[in-house]
Motif scaffolding. Sequence first.
Motif, PDB file in Angstrom:
ATOM      1  N   MET A 125       0.687  -1.228  -0.016  1.00  0.00           N
ATOM      2  CA  MET A 125       0.036  -0.148   0.104  1.00  0.00           C
ATOM      3  C   MET A 125       0.775   1.161  -0.119  1.00  0.00           C
ATOM      4  O   MET A 125       0.156   2.446  -0.473  1.00  0.00           O
ATOM      5  N   GLN A 126       2.044   1.354   0.550  1.00  0.00           N
ATOM      6  CA  GLN A 126       3.084   2.490   0.444  1.00  0.00           C
ATOM      7  C   GLN A 126       3.133   2.775  -0.996  1.00  0.00           C
ATOM      8  O   GLN A 126       3.199   3.776  -1.291  1.00  0.00           O
ATOM      9  N   ALA A 127       3.438   1.641  -1.789  1.00  0.00           N
ATOM     10  CA  ALA A 127       3.808   1.983  -3.249  1.00  0.00           C
ATOM     11  C   ALA A 127       2.403   2.315  -3.972  1.00  0.00           C
ATOM     12  O   ALA A 127       2.253   3.494  -4.978  1.00  0.00           O
ATOM     13  N   VAL A 128       1.289   1.757  -3.591  1.00  0.00           N
ATOM     14  CA  VAL A 128      -0.077   2.261  -4.195  1.00  0.00           C
ATOM     15  C   VAL A 128      -0.722   3.718  -4.075  1.00  0.00           C
ATOM     16  O   VAL A 128      -0.809   4.572  -4.692  1.00  0.00           O
ATOM     17  N   GLN A 129      -0.260   4.179  -2.550  1.00  0.00           N
ATOM     18  CA  GLN A 129      -0.256   5.420  -2.164  1.00  0.00           C
ATOM     19  C   GLN A 129       0.429   6.397  -2.785  1.00  0.00           C
ATOM     20  O   GLN A 129       0.177   7.584  -3.286  1.00  0.00           O
ATOM     21  N   GLY A 130       1.840   6.031  -3.087  1.00  0.00           N
ATOM     22  CA  GLY A 130       2.834   6.780  -3.853  1.00  0.00           C
ATOM     23  C   GLY A 130       2.063   7.107  -5.201  1.00  0.00           C
ATOM     24  O   GLY A 130       2.119   8.076  -5.904  1.00  0.00           O
ATOM     25  N   ALA A 131       1.743   5.942  -5.983  1.00  0.00           N
ATOM     26  CA  ALA A 131       1.187   6.038  -7.158  1.00  0.00           C
ATOM     27  C   ALA A 131      -0.034   6.897  -7.401  1.00  0.00           C
ATOM     28  O   ALA A 131      -0.138   7.710  -8.317  1.00  0.00           O
ATOM     29  N   ILE A 132      -0.856   6.775  -6.404  1.00  0.00           N
ATOM     30  CA  ILE A 132      -1.986   7.877  -6.315  1.00  0.00           C
ATOM     31  C   ILE A 132      -1.421   9.182  -6.256  1.00  0.00           C
ATOM     32  O   ILE A 132      -1.659  10.103  -6.815  1.00  0.00           O
ATOM     33  N   ALA A 133      -0.594   9.418  -5.399  1.00  0.00           N
ATOM     34  CA  ALA A 133      -0.200  11.050  -5.131  1.00  0.00           C
ATOM     35  C   ALA A 133       0.538  11.277  -6.525  1.00  0.00           C
ATOM     36  O   ALA A 133       0.577  12.611  -6.798  1.00  0.00           O
ATOM     37  N   SER A 134       1.087  10.534  -7.543  1.00  0.00           N
ATOM     38  CA  SER A 134       1.975  10.914  -8.513  1.00  0.00           C
ATOM     39  C   SER A 134       0.946  10.796  -9.690  1.00  0.00           C
ATOM     40  O   SER A 134       1.445  11.197 -10.859  1.00  0.00           O
ATOM     41  N   GLY A 135      -0.431  10.695  -9.357  1.00  0.00           N
ATOM     42  CA  GLY A 135      -1.452  10.441 -10.783  1.00  0.00           C
ATOM     43  C   GLY A 135      -1.395   9.243 -11.639  1.00  0.00           C
ATOM     44  O   GLY A 135      -1.804   9.171 -12.746  1.00  0.00           O
ATOM     45  N   LYS A 136      -0.592   8.187 -11.166  1.00  0.00           N
ATOM     46  CA  LYS A 136      -0.718   6.924 -11.716  1.00  0.00           C
ATOM     47  C   LYS A 136      -1.871   6.093 -11.579  1.00  0.00           C
ATOM     48  O   LYS A 136      -2.143   5.232 -12.482  1.00  0.00           O
ATOM     49  N   VAL A 137      -2.510   6.206 -10.708  1.00  0.00           N
ATOM     50  CA  VAL A 137      -3.686   5.491 -10.093  1.00  0.00           C
ATOM     51  C   VAL A 137      -4.575   6.627  -9.533  1.00  0.00           C
ATOM     52  O   VAL A 137      -4.072   7.356  -8.629  1.00  0.00           O
ATOM     53  N   ASP A 138      -6.016   6.400  -9.598  1.00  0.00           N
ATOM     54  CA  ASP A 138      -6.929   7.299  -9.122  1.00  0.00           C
ATOM     55  C   ASP A 138      -7.627   6.603  -8.061  1.00  0.00           C
ATOM     56  O   ASP A 138      -7.600   7.422  -6.924  1.00  0.00           O
ATOM     57  N   HIS A 139      -7.828   5.130  -7.790  1.00  0.00           N
ATOM     58  CA  HIS A 139      -8.558   4.648  -6.789  1.00  0.00           C
ATOM     59  C   HIS A 139      -8.144   3.437  -6.530  1.00  0.00           C
ATOM     60  O   HIS A 139      -7.409   2.489  -7.514  1.00  0.00           O
ATOM     61  N   VAL A 140      -8.354   2.813  -5.378  1.00  0.00           N
ATOM     62  CA  VAL A 140      -7.574   1.528  -4.923  1.00  0.00           C
ATOM     63  C   VAL A 140      -8.783   0.729  -4.107  1.00  0.00           C
ATOM     64  O   VAL A 140      -9.632   1.155  -3.486  1.00  0.00           O
ATOM     65  N   GLY A 141      -8.746  -0.551  -4.564  1.00  0.00           N
ATOM     66  CA  GLY A 141      -9.733  -1.684  -3.674  1.00  0.00           C
ATOM     67  C   GLY A 141      -9.031  -2.748  -3.787  1.00  0.00           C
ATOM     68  O   GLY A 141      -7.924  -3.210  -3.797  1.00  0.00           O
ATOM     69  N   PHE A 142      -9.791  -4.111  -3.462  1.00  0.00           N
ATOM     70  CA  PHE A 142      -9.230  -5.222  -3.303  1.00  0.00           C
ATOM     71  C   PHE A 142     -10.046  -5.989  -3.839  1.00  0.00           C
ATOM     72  O   PHE A 142     -11.446  -5.891  -3.781  1.00  0.00           O
ATOM     73  N   SER A 143      -9.753  -7.191  -4.438  1.00  0.00           N
ATOM     74  CA  SER A 143     -10.371  -8.553  -4.651  1.00  0.00           C
ATOM     75  C   SER A 143     -10.049  -9.626  -3.609  1.00  0.00           C
ATOM     76  O   SER A 143      -9.016  -9.444  -2.966  1.00  0.00           O
ATOM     77  N   THR A 144     -11.052 -10.723  -3.428  1.00  0.00           N
ATOM     78  CA  THR A 144     -10.933 -11.749  -2.216  1.00  0.00           C
ATOM     79  C   THR A 144     -11.514 -12.793  -2.635  1.00  0.00           C
ATOM     80  O   THR A 144     -12.498 -12.843  -3.004  1.00  0.00           O
ATOM     81  N   HIS A 145     -10.896 -13.767  -2.247  1.00  0.00           N
ATOM     82  CA  HIS A 145     -11.496 -15.408  -2.118  1.00  0.00           C
ATOM     83  C   HIS A 145     -11.172 -15.690  -0.710  1.00  0.00           C
ATOM     84  O   HIS A 145     -11.366 -16.883  -0.500  1.00  0.00           O
ATOM     85  N   GLY A 146     -10.985 -14.753   0.470  1.00  0.00           N
ATOM     86  CA  GLY A 146     -10.851 -15.019   1.709  1.00  0.00           C
ATOM     87  C   GLY A 146     -12.326 -15.366   2.433  1.00  0.00           C
ATOM     88  O   GLY A 146     -13.297 -15.352   1.919  1.00  0.00           O
ATOM     89  N   SER A 147     -12.111 -15.447   3.774  1.00  0.00           N
ATOM     90  CA  SER A 147     -13.217 -15.880   4.728  1.00  0.00           C
ATOM     91  C   SER A 147     -14.069 -14.623   5.015  1.00  0.00           C
ATOM     92  O   SER A 147     -13.547 -13.497   4.585  1.00  0.00           O
ATOM     93  N   LEU A 148     -15.188 -14.601   5.242  1.00  0.00           N
ATOM     94  CA  LEU A 148     -15.920 -13.581   5.675  1.00  0.00           C
ATOM     95  C   LEU A 148     -15.350 -12.531   6.538  1.00  0.00           C
ATOM     96  O   LEU A 148     -15.435 -11.558   6.488  1.00  0.00           O
ATOM     97  N   GLU A 149     -14.685 -13.373   7.576  1.00  0.00           N
ATOM     98  CA  GLU A 149     -14.163 -12.505   8.813  1.00  0.00           C
ATOM     99  C   GLU A 149     -12.739 -11.766   8.254  1.00  0.00           C
ATOM    100  O   GLU A 149     -12.451 -10.665   8.619  1.00  0.00           O
ATOM    101  N   LEU A 150     -12.113 -12.248   7.281  1.00  0.00           N
ATOM    102  CA  LEU A 150     -10.954 -11.765   6.702  1.00  0.00           C
ATOM    103  C   LEU A 150     -11.393 -10.463   5.741  1.00  0.00           C
ATOM    104  O   LEU A 150     -10.745  -9.276   5.881  1.00  0.00           O
TER     105      LEU A 150
END
Length: 372
Positions: A125-150
Motif C-alpha cells: 500500500m505504500q507503493a499504491v499510495q505513492g502511485a495515487i499521489a503521482s497521478g498514476k492511479v486514481d482509486h484503490v480496492g481489493f479482490s478476495t477469495h478469503g473468509s467472511l471474517e478476513l
Amino acid sequence: MKYRRFGKTNLDLSVFSLGTMRPLGSEEGFGQIVLRAVERGINHIETARGYGKSEVYLGRTLRQLDRESVYLTTKLPPTADAKMMAGWIDESLFRLGVKRIDCLAIHGVNTWEHLEWVQGDLGCMQAVQGAIASGKVDHVGFSTHGSLELIQSTLETGLFEFVNLHYYWSFQRHAPLLAIADQLDMGVFIISPADKGGRLYAPPATLKALCEPFSPLELSYRFLLADPRITTLSIGPATVAELGPFLEMDDYPLTAAEQQVLSRLDHHMSDRLGPTQCHQCYQCLPCPEEINIPEVLRLRNLALAYDLVEYGKYRYGMFENAGHWFPGNKASRCTECGDCLPRCPSQLNIPELLGETHKLLKGKQGRRLWED
C-alpha cells in the motif's frame, strides 16, 4: 445499459463490467469482444497482471477507443515489498499503454498474511499510495477469495474504496459484507456470477425447469442488480456472441414473479435434501484435517437439489490445487474424528455426507486459469 455510482470513487460504472480472464484466445478475437462490449454500453473493463496477455491485448485495443470513454481496472497481487509493487504498477501502465489506471485492485487478499502485507508500513500500500499521489492511479480496492471474517477486517481498514466480492443467489454467505461496504460507501463489484455462481451459461435441465419463465442466468443477474448496494457485475465472454441479450437488463427491485421463483428454488432444495441439507452456519469449522466442510456441503446441496453436478465437480476439483484462491482439502481427507459433530446445529452426519460428496464430485484436478 444502466449505470451506478461506484461508491466513494464517484465513478459511474455500467452495471455490467467486462472481465478479461476468459477471452484470451487470439488478439483479434479479444479486441472484437472489447469493442463490441463498449458499443453495447459497457464502460468498465477489468484485467489483471495475472491474466496472461490480457493487459497487452487490452492496451492495443484501447488505441481504437477514446481513452476517456472507458474506466480501467487492473489487479496486482499483494506483496510485502513496496518496491516490487511500484515496479508492477509501472509495468501495467506500459502494457496498457496509458498514463493513468482508474482503479487498481490488490488481487487476492485471501489470507491474514496478505492483510498484514497490505497494512504493513513498508508493504504494497505504500507503493499504491505513492502511485495515487503521482497521478498514476486514481482509486484503490481489493479482490478476495478469503473468509467472511478476513474480508470484514480488510473492509474496515479504511484503506480501500471498492471490493470485488463473491456473492450470488447460490452463495449468500457474504450478505453481511454488503451492508458493511454500503456503510463505508464502498463500490461493490461482483465476481463472475455466471461462472462462479453455477456455470449458468450452460445450466442443467433441472435448474432450467425450476427457473421458468426465466433462465437461470437471467434470474441470477436480476437477483444481484435488484440490490442497490451492488454497483456492477463481471461478465467474461469468450466470444462476441456470449455478450448476449442481458446487457440491457433493468435494475428495478425484484418482481413478484422473480421472488416466487427464488422461493421455489429454496423450497425445492429443502424438499429434495430434507434433514441432510447443510444450512451454511460454518459452526463445523475449524476441521482438524483442514477440509472446507461448509463449501463441500454447499456443492452437495447444489448438486442434489438442482443437478449442478458438473459445476460441483469443477469447483470441488480445485480443492488442494488452487492454493489460497480456493483453500481446503478434499472430503476424502476426513478421518471421521467426530470433532465437527457436536457443533452442527442440524445434527448432520458430516463424515458420512463428506464421503458421499467426494464420490459424487471427484474427478479431474482443477486449477485457476492463470497462476500469479
